[in-house]
Motif scaffolding. Structure first.
Motif, PDB file in Angstrom:
ATOM      1  N   THR A   1       6.447   0.724  32.439  1.00 30.55           N
ATOM      2  CA  THR A   1       5.926  -0.571  32.001  1.00 30.55           C
ATOM      3  C   THR A   1       6.313  -0.874  30.556  1.00 30.55           C
ATOM      4  O   THR A   1       6.357  -2.042  30.166  1.00 30.55           O
ATOM      5  CB  THR A   1       4.394  -0.620  32.128  1.00 30.55           C
ATOM      6  N   ALA A   2       6.588   0.157  29.774  1.00 31.18           N
ATOM      7  CA  ALA A   2       7.017  -0.035  28.389  1.00 31.18           C
ATOM      8  C   ALA A   2       7.834   1.175  27.952  1.00 31.18           C
ATOM      9  O   ALA A   2       7.402   2.312  28.106  1.00 31.18           O
ATOM     10  CB  ALA A   2       5.813  -0.209  27.466  1.00 31.18           C
TER      11      ALA A   2
ATOM     12  N   TYR B   1      10.945  -4.104  30.815  1.00 32.09           N
ATOM     13  CA  TYR B   1      10.042  -3.088  30.258  1.00 32.09           C
ATOM     14  C   TYR B   1      10.460  -2.613  28.873  1.00 32.09           C
ATOM     15  O   TYR B   1       9.744  -1.829  28.236  1.00 32.09           O
ATOM     16  CB  TYR B   1       9.985  -1.878  31.201  1.00 32.09           C
TER      17      TYR B   1
ATOM     18  N   ASP C   1       9.929   2.364  24.528  1.00 34.82           N
ATOM     19  CA  ASP C   1      10.279   2.118  23.131  1.00 34.82           C
ATOM     20  C   ASP C   1      10.922   3.389  22.599  1.00 34.82           C
ATOM     21  O   ASP C   1      10.261   4.417  22.447  1.00 34.82           O
ATOM     22  CB  ASP C   1       9.014   1.778  22.340  1.00 34.82           C
TER      23      ASP C   1
ATOM     24  N   ARG D   1      11.071  -2.278  24.948  1.00 34.54           N
ATOM     25  CA  ARG D   1      10.315  -2.663  23.775  1.00 34.54           C
ATOM     26  C   ARG D   1      11.053  -2.209  22.514  1.00 34.54           C
ATOM     27  O   ARG D   1      11.948  -1.370  22.567  1.00 34.54           O
ATOM     28  CB  ARG D   1       8.916  -2.018  23.790  1.00 34.54           C
TER      29      ARG D   1
ATOM     30  N   THR E   1       6.140   4.739  28.798  1.00 36.35           N
ATOM     31  CA  THR E   1       4.796   4.571  29.345  1.00 36.35           C
ATOM     32  C   THR E   1       4.912   4.074  30.775  1.00 36.35           C
ATOM     33  O   THR E   1       5.583   3.067  31.035  1.00 36.35           O
ATOM     34  CB  THR E   1       3.971   3.567  28.519  1.00 36.35           C
TER      35      THR E   1
END
Length: 365
Positions: free
Chosen positions: A79-80, A243, A82, A245, A87
């Motif tokens: 979902t994310a 997704y 970076d 970041r 995550t």
């Protein structure tokens, strides 16, 4: 896996063609985690065949838990992401030494499926197959390789059905292909009885959902109404990169593709690679995804083991095979002077749909 294992960690996000190749290739030298939102790999190249002949469904879904011997499969989605901090939807956080983004692209069903469970996906194919059987008139919107292949499959297995392809461009297969290839595909489609409506933009998509029998109506830009009993969307590739970041998001182009360097490392991110349909390094396709996966896996292996040289990715020559049913089709292949005809494409892909080479990767269990 022992808690004392000091092998470097590699997380591969995405279980498509490039993802499974990278994960499999590094399973013996790294602590590999493959993350995918479905419980089984789908051999999308044979999806159209499974639509017209559901016996193929048992061959195109391959459970991920059979892929790796030492590594692990996580049934989840990112979902994310970076940097190298990942995550997942479950809340789990992964921070591997090396991260490979292989999340691929979305495409309308049934060319690709987005079901989390293979049994649910099979049921959806079975329903779509029954809807097709119940239809007499079929409309395919999109005259690229997918649309042509679908039309050829339907006419080959259901010669009593009327099949019409609608395309906005003046010819089939827009893109960097030889005109001889287009001409040969049009010739074979004509022999199959497929009607081509080219240079025919439509105002809106049908109100009836795709793959569902109903009163399908589309209106062309010139006001003509086209009708059918069922329709299929054969356009609309969407890179799956939402997704990303931070610096990774900054490396994403407006069209969703990710900027990579000559080693397929994501721009501005240390230890993060991207392969397959999401990169800006080359055109999309299974052959490209496979070649990129091989390169990234080899480079990571060289870095992990200290053996071998790190190489740069060089796009290969144009290669495409477009089956029109088990016995037809045409292609543009490296080293071949002229168009690859029906017999060659049938032997290369049309009869086997390239299932076995990919199924062979799933031999861990």
């Amino acid at each position: 896996m022992s808690s004392t294992d000091t092998r470097p960690t590699v997380t591969v996000l995405g279980g498509g063609y490039s993802g499974i190749k990278v994960a499999k290739a590094l399973d013996d030298v790294a602590d590999v985690t493959l993350v995918a939102p479905a419980d089984a790999f789908t051999h999308n190249s044979a999806a159209w065949r499974a639509l017209v002949e559901p016996e193929w469904l048992d061959r195109i879904f391959l459970p991920y838990d059979r892929l790796l011997t030492r590594g692990r499969f996580v049934h989840d989605r990112a979902t994310a992401v970076d940097g190298r901090r990942v995550t997942l939807a479950s809340g789990q956080v992964l921070e591997p030494d090396h991260l490979v983004l292989a999340t691929g692209s979305g495409y309308p069903f049934p060319a690709k499926v987005d079901e989390r469970n293979a049994d649910t996906a099979r049921a959806r194919f079975q329903q779509a197959h029954q809807e097709l059987r119940d239809a007499k008139r079929v409309l395919v919107i999109g005259a690229g390789p997918a649309g042509l292949e679908l039309a050829g499959e339907i006419r080959a297995f259901f010669p009593d059905k009327t099949v019409t392809i609608v395309g906005a461009d003046s010819d089939v297969m827009p893109g960097p292909f030889d005109q001889d290839l287009r001409d040969e595909l049009r010739r074979q489609l004509d022999e199959l009885g497929v009607e081509l409506r080219l240079g025919t933009p439509i105002r809106d998509l049908p109100a009836v959902p795709p793959t569902t029998v109903g009163d399908v109506v589309v209106t062309t830009a010139e006001g003509e109404k086209l009708t059918a009993d069922v329709w299929y969307q054969a356009f609309g590739v969407t890179p799956a990169t939402g997704y990303l970041r931070g610096d990774l998001a900054a490396a994403r182009h407006p069209n969703g593709l990710v900027r990579v360097d000559d080693q397929l490392r994501v721009a501005g991110a240390e230890g993060v690679y991207a392969v397959g349909d999401i990169t800006d390094a080359d055109r999309d396709g299974i052959g490209t995804a496979s070649a990129q996966a091989d390169l990234v896996a080899a480079n990571l292996r060289a870095r992990i083991t200290g053996e071998g040289e790190v190489r740069s990715y060089v796009p290969g020559p144009m290669a495409i095979a477009v089956p029109l049913g088990p016995d037809g089709g045409a292609g543009q292949l490296p080293g071949l002077d002229g168009v690859a005809g029906a017999e060659m494409i049938a032997g290369l892909k049309g009869k086997t749909m390239l299932v076995e080479p990919w199924a062979a990767l799933f031999d861990a269990a």
